[in-house]
Scaffold this active site. Structure first.
Site, PDB file in Angstrom:
ATOM      1  N   HIS A  39     -11.280  -4.294   1.078  1.00  0.00           N
ATOM      2  CA  HIS A  39      -9.903  -4.466   1.548  1.00  0.00           C
ATOM      3  C   HIS A  39      -9.803  -5.491   2.670  1.00  0.00           C
ATOM      4  O   HIS A  39      -8.791  -5.554   3.372  1.00  0.00           O
ATOM      5  CB  HIS A  39      -9.343  -3.115   2.009  1.00  0.00           C
ATOM      6  CG  HIS A  39      -9.283  -2.113   0.903  1.00  0.00           C
ATOM      7  ND1 HIS A  39      -8.166  -1.912   0.121  1.00  0.00           N
ATOM      8  CD2 HIS A  39     -10.233  -1.272   0.413  1.00  0.00           C
ATOM      9  CE1 HIS A  39      -8.421  -0.995  -0.785  1.00  0.00           C
ATOM     10  NE2 HIS A  39      -9.677  -0.586  -0.628  1.00  0.00           N
ATOM     11  N   HIS A  74      -8.170   3.472  -5.552  1.00  0.00           N
ATOM     12  CA  HIS A  74      -8.132   3.449  -4.088  1.00  0.00           C
ATOM     13  C   HIS A  74      -7.340   4.627  -3.542  1.00  0.00           C
ATOM     14  O   HIS A  74      -7.652   5.155  -2.474  1.00  0.00           O
ATOM     15  CB  HIS A  74      -7.507   2.126  -3.618  1.00  0.00           C
ATOM     16  CG  HIS A  74      -7.240   2.038  -2.159  1.00  0.00           C
ATOM     17  ND1 HIS A  74      -8.175   2.358  -1.201  1.00  0.00           N
ATOM     18  CD2 HIS A  74      -6.120   1.663  -1.467  1.00  0.00           C
ATOM     19  CE1 HIS A  74      -7.658   2.176   0.006  1.00  0.00           C
ATOM     20  NE2 HIS A  74      -6.408   1.766  -0.133  1.00  0.00           N
ATOM     21  N   HIS A 130       2.205   4.094  -2.006  1.00  0.00           N
ATOM     22  CA  HIS A 130       1.092   3.982  -2.957  1.00  0.00           C
ATOM     23  C   HIS A 130       1.286   4.943  -4.133  1.00  0.00           C
ATOM     24  O   HIS A 130       1.014   4.601  -5.287  1.00  0.00           O
ATOM     25  CB  HIS A 130      -0.245   4.283  -2.275  1.00  0.00           C
ATOM     26  CG  HIS A 130      -0.815   3.161  -1.479  1.00  0.00           C
ATOM     27  ND1 HIS A 130      -0.483   2.938  -0.167  1.00  0.00           N
ATOM     28  CD2 HIS A 130      -1.710   2.186  -1.810  1.00  0.00           C
ATOM     29  CE1 HIS A 130      -1.147   1.888   0.291  1.00  0.00           C
ATOM     30  NE2 HIS A 130      -1.896   1.405  -0.691  1.00  0.00           N
ATOM     31  N   GLU A 164      -2.269  -7.105  -1.239  1.00  0.00           N
ATOM     32  CA  GLU A 164      -2.044  -6.947   0.199  1.00  0.00           C
ATOM     33  C   GLU A 164      -2.737  -8.060   0.976  1.00  0.00           C
ATOM     34  O   GLU A 164      -3.660  -8.704   0.483  1.00  0.00           O
ATOM     35  CB  GLU A 164      -2.563  -5.581   0.662  1.00  0.00           C
ATOM     36  CG  GLU A 164      -1.787  -4.413   0.061  1.00  0.00           C
ATOM     37  CD  GLU A 164      -2.423  -3.061   0.286  1.00  0.00           C
ATOM     38  OE1 GLU A 164      -1.672  -2.059   0.287  1.00  0.00           O
ATOM     39  OE2 GLU A 164      -3.660  -2.983   0.442  1.00  0.00           O
TER      40      GLU A 164
END
Length: 208
Positions: free
Chosen positions: A48, A58, A160, A172
């Site tokens: 990440h 995730h 999420h 992201e």
């Protein structure tokens, strides 16, 4: 060929990561010199770190890992929208008008210029209702310029979870401040890291 706009922040030693996550590290394995004709470098980092694609695994046990997610969602028409505002969460009404006729990939600029070397404490994230609205409009992928679609203090990760319910993709930590708002072709496939929860991307935009 149309000009490419790089929306990937550079990775470098000392780059900010989620508090407690593994940092980006570089170690020289071989260096050009007497008896050695090549440079070779070892890189260690969190999945990440920097611009990356979240896999469903995730945030959900037994969900798809990153190599199992279809590449088609990461390549194709996308709209970059100004989603900056004062509140901690981007609400549906703030971007709804900009979605008229939008393609199935949406990039949301939530912040002013971000320094990739500093953790953006208190960054603006997405309200789960915003994700639900995007899903209802046929959006398959959402990209943001902050470290997460949920606030850094969130434990339930409601946004999420909304992505999970609709089998949508997440990008992201994009660098969106250097591109004008409007429509582009997005090219941002994740690395094929078998069994992992995320993967780095080299994300670029090309004007349609």
């Amino acid at each position: 060929m149309s000009q490419l706009i790089d929306i990937t922040p550079a990775l470098r030693t000392g780059a900010a990561v989620f508090p407690g996550d593994a940092p980006y590290r570089v170690t020289q394995t071989f260096a050009i010199g007497p008896g050695c004709p090549v440079n070779v470098t070892e890189v260690s980092m969190s999945t990440h770190c920097g611009a990356h694609a979240d896999a469903p695994s995730h945030y959900a046990a037994d969900a798809k890992s990153i190599e199992a997610v279809a590449l088609e969602d990461y390549i194709g028409p996308a709209r970059l929208i100004d989603a900056r505002g004062d509140g901690p969460l981007c609400q549906p009404a703030e971007i709804e008008a900009a979605l008229e006729g939008a393609p199935p990939r949406t990039l949301l600029r939530l912040a002013e210029d971000l320094d990739p070397m500093r953790w953006p404490e208190g960054f603006r994230a997405l309200a789960p209702e915003t994700v639900e609205m995007l899903a209802a409009r046929g959006v398959r992928l959402v990209g943001v310029d902050v470290p997460s679609v949920d606030p850094e203090t969130s434990k339930g990760l409601p946004s999420h979870m909304a992505f999970l319910r609709h089998d949508m993709r997440i990008l992201e930590n994009l660098a969106l401040s250097g591109a004008d708002f409007g429509d582009y072709e997005l090219i941002a496939p994740p690395l094929k890291l078998e069994g992992l929860d995320a993967a780095p991307v080299r994300a670029v935009l090309r004007r349609l």
